[in-house]
Design a protein around this motif. Sequence first.
Motif, PDB file in Angstrom:
ATOM      1  N   GLU A  49      24.512  53.407  47.978  1.00 29.43           N
ATOM      2  CA  GLU A  49      25.405  54.531  47.693  1.00 29.43           C
ATOM      3  C   GLU A  49      24.608  55.831  47.684  1.00 29.43           C
ATOM      4  O   GLU A  49      23.460  55.869  47.236  1.00 29.43           O
ATOM      5  N   ALA A  50      25.222  56.906  48.173  1.00 30.92           N
ATOM      6  CA  ALA A  50      24.594  58.224  48.185  1.00 30.92           C
ATOM      7  C   ALA A  50      25.411  59.180  47.331  1.00 30.92           C
ATOM      8  O   ALA A  50      26.604  59.367  47.574  1.00 30.92           O
ATOM      9  N   VAL A  51      24.762  59.787  46.337  1.00 31.80           N
ATOM     10  CA  VAL A  51      25.417  60.728  45.435  1.00 31.80           C
ATOM     11  C   VAL A  51      24.685  62.066  45.511  1.00 31.80           C
ATOM     12  O   VAL A  51      23.457  62.126  45.373  1.00 31.80           O
ATOM     13  N   PHE A  52      25.447  63.126  45.735  1.00 28.85           N
ATOM     14  CA  PHE A  52      24.877  64.476  45.750  1.00 28.85           C
ATOM     15  C   PHE A  52      25.095  65.124  44.387  1.00 28.85           C
ATOM     16  O   PHE A  52      26.105  64.866  43.722  1.00 28.85           O
ATOM     17  N   VAL A  53      24.150  65.972  43.975  1.00 27.52           N
ATOM     18  CA  VAL A  53      24.158  66.546  42.631  1.00 27.52           C
ATOM     19  C   VAL A  53      24.245  68.066  42.717  1.00 27.52           C
ATOM     20  O   VAL A  53      23.604  68.694  43.560  1.00 27.52           O
ATOM     21  N   ARG A 168      15.952  69.119  47.592  1.00 27.66           N
ATOM     22  CA  ARG A 168      15.987  70.058  48.721  1.00 27.66           C
ATOM     23  C   ARG A 168      15.173  69.565  49.919  1.00 27.66           C
ATOM     24  O   ARG A 168      14.782  70.355  50.786  1.00 27.66           O
ATOM     25  N   THR A 169      14.890  68.288  49.983  1.00 27.73           N
ATOM     26  CA  THR A 169      14.060  67.767  51.076  1.00 27.73           C
ATOM     27  C   THR A 169      14.795  66.714  51.902  1.00 27.73           C
ATOM     28  O   THR A 169      14.177  66.029  52.709  1.00 27.73           O
ATOM     29  N   ALA A 170      16.108  66.591  51.716  1.00 22.33           N
ATOM     30  CA  ALA A 170      16.854  65.559  52.440  1.00 22.33           C
ATOM     31  C   ALA A 170      17.239  66.006  53.842  1.00 22.33           C
ATOM     32  O   ALA A 170      17.594  65.177  54.675  1.00 22.33           O
ATOM     33  N   ILE A 171      17.206  67.287  54.101  1.00 18.13           N
ATOM     34  CA  ILE A 171      17.475  67.786  55.452  1.00 18.13           C
ATOM     35  C   ILE A 171      16.537  68.964  55.709  1.00 18.13           C
ATOM     36  O   ILE A 171      16.630  70.010  55.083  1.00 18.13           O
ATOM     37  N   VAL A 172      15.560  68.757  56.589  1.00 15.37           N
ATOM     38  CA  VAL A 172      14.488  69.723  56.808  1.00 15.37           C
ATOM     39  C   VAL A 172      14.226  69.849  58.303  1.00 15.37           C
ATOM     40  O   VAL A 172      14.796  69.135  59.120  1.00 15.37           O
ATOM     41  N   GLY A 173      13.318  70.766  58.637  1.00 13.94           N
ATOM     42  CA  GLY A 173      12.881  70.906  60.019  1.00 13.94           C
ATOM     43  C   GLY A 173      13.837  71.689  60.898  1.00 13.94           C
ATOM     44  O   GLY A 173      14.725  72.395  60.431  1.00 13.94           O
ATOM     45  N   ASP A 174      13.645  71.546  62.215  1.00 15.67           N
ATOM     46  CA  ASP A 174      14.471  72.267  63.181  1.00 15.67           C
ATOM     47  C   ASP A 174      15.823  71.577  63.342  1.00 15.67           C
ATOM     48  O   ASP A 174      16.117  70.568  62.687  1.00 15.67           O
ATOM     49  N   LYS A 175      16.661  72.131  64.218  1.00 18.18           N
ATOM     50  CA  LYS A 175      18.028  71.644  64.370  1.00 18.18           C
ATOM     51  C   LYS A 175      18.065  70.181  64.801  1.00 18.18           C
ATOM     52  O   LYS A 175      18.852  69.379  64.270  1.00 18.18           O
ATOM     53  N   GLU A 176      17.208  69.805  65.746  1.00 15.58           N
ATOM     54  CA  GLU A 176      17.178  68.426  66.236  1.00 15.58           C
ATOM     55  C   GLU A 176      16.749  67.466  65.123  1.00 15.58           C
ATOM     56  O   GLU A 176      17.328  66.387  64.959  1.00 15.58           O
ATOM     57  N   PHE A 177      15.737  67.873  64.346  1.00 13.44           N
ATOM     58  CA  PHE A 177      15.239  66.991  63.285  1.00 13.44           C
ATOM     59  C   PHE A 177      16.263  66.851  62.165  1.00 13.44           C
ATOM     60  O   PHE A 177      16.367  65.794  61.543  1.00 13.44           O
ATOM     61  N   ARG A 178      17.042  67.888  61.903  1.00 10.69           N
ATOM     62  CA  ARG A 178      18.070  67.821  60.866  1.00 10.69           C
ATOM     63  C   ARG A 178      19.110  66.751  61.195  1.00 10.69           C
ATOM     64  O   ARG A 178      19.580  66.030  60.316  1.00 10.69           O
ATOM     65  N   ILE A 182      20.060  63.147  58.952  1.00  6.90           N
ATOM     66  CA  ILE A 182      21.358  62.577  58.577  1.00  6.90           C
ATOM     67  C   ILE A 182      21.464  61.131  59.046  1.00  6.90           C
ATOM     68  O   ILE A 182      21.921  60.248  58.311  1.00  6.90           O
ATOM     69  N   GLN A 183      21.002  60.871  60.275  1.00  5.23           N
ATOM     70  CA  GLN A 183      21.038  59.509  60.804  1.00  5.23           C
ATOM     71  C   GLN A 183      20.158  58.578  59.968  1.00  5.23           C
ATOM     72  O   GLN A 183      20.559  57.456  59.644  1.00  5.23           O
ATOM     73  N   ARG A 184      18.958  59.034  59.590  1.00  7.52           N
ATOM     74  CA  ARG A 184      18.048  58.200  58.804  1.00  7.52           C
ATOM     75  C   ARG A 184      18.619  57.910  57.411  1.00  7.52           C
ATOM     76  O   ARG A 184      18.499  56.789  56.911  1.00  7.52           O
ATOM     77  N   LEU A 185      19.243  58.892  56.792  1.00  2.00           N
ATOM     78  CA  LEU A 185      19.836  58.673  55.470  1.00  2.00           C
ATOM     79  C   LEU A 185      20.951  57.632  55.519  1.00  2.00           C
ATOM     80  O   LEU A 185      21.069  56.788  54.627  1.00  2.00           O
TER      81      LEU A 185
END
Length: 255
Positions: A49-53, A168-178, A182-185
């Motif tokens: 499960e993924a929960v955002f805070v 604040r580290t769950a989506i980083v880098g350039d547009k392609e890496f972002r 999401i796919q990795r999460l």
Amino acid sequence: MLTLTDVGVRVVEMKQRKRRENVPTVLGQQVKERTWPVRHLNFHLEAGEAVFVLDIANHRPALFLRLVTGLLAPDEGTVTLPRRSLLSVAPSRKQLKYLSVEQSLRFIAGCCGLSDRAIDRKFDDMVEFAGVSRLLHRQSQSQPRHVLAQIGFAVATTAPVDLLAFDRTAIVGDKEFRARCIQRLNELKAAGKGLVIYSQDVRQVRAVADRGLVLDGDKSSEFDPDMFARMVIDDKQGRWQQKRKRRRRGDRKER
């Protein structure tokens, strides 16, 4: 996997002492004040499960993230933790000042709990995912911040843990890496890992979150991803307006 029952955390803050006109300050300008940024908090997280805070009262999401990863003990209540957990934070160039990119990756992996044998086995995969295969022998200090952030994400999502928390580290880098973040999460969720994430990225909330947790002092509420995304937008706009007011006040004082 993770359960918080009636949890409270007490902290000490330095507040400006109230002064009376024409009365000298003898005891100093600041006074210690004990506060409860989190109190009577109940929370449960299942595997996969993924929960955002979002902390709208104190803006201290890091405090909650340290609680759920076992880095901070509560002053009241109980916390039942999974066997292994990790809080992912962005590496700084100061910490990696004299290291090459390869050495930095190995250092971060060691901090995340990977053994030397595990690092060697997963090294190529981490390098490929982070996109730093051509930078391994360059100095870390000379690299842009997003490169080190990509390394941190690639290593953290490879760590052998049951619960991953992101500040604040769950989506980083350039547009392609972002997009790859999401796919990795979502892959981690499918593998049964629990995710607790603080992020202001609305797109990521809608693509990854199962629900959102809003902290408001001694109150906490849970919302579906769409409603939570709207609250994130409102929170960002509110902070932007507050910053704008502060700048205007500063300009008036200078005049």
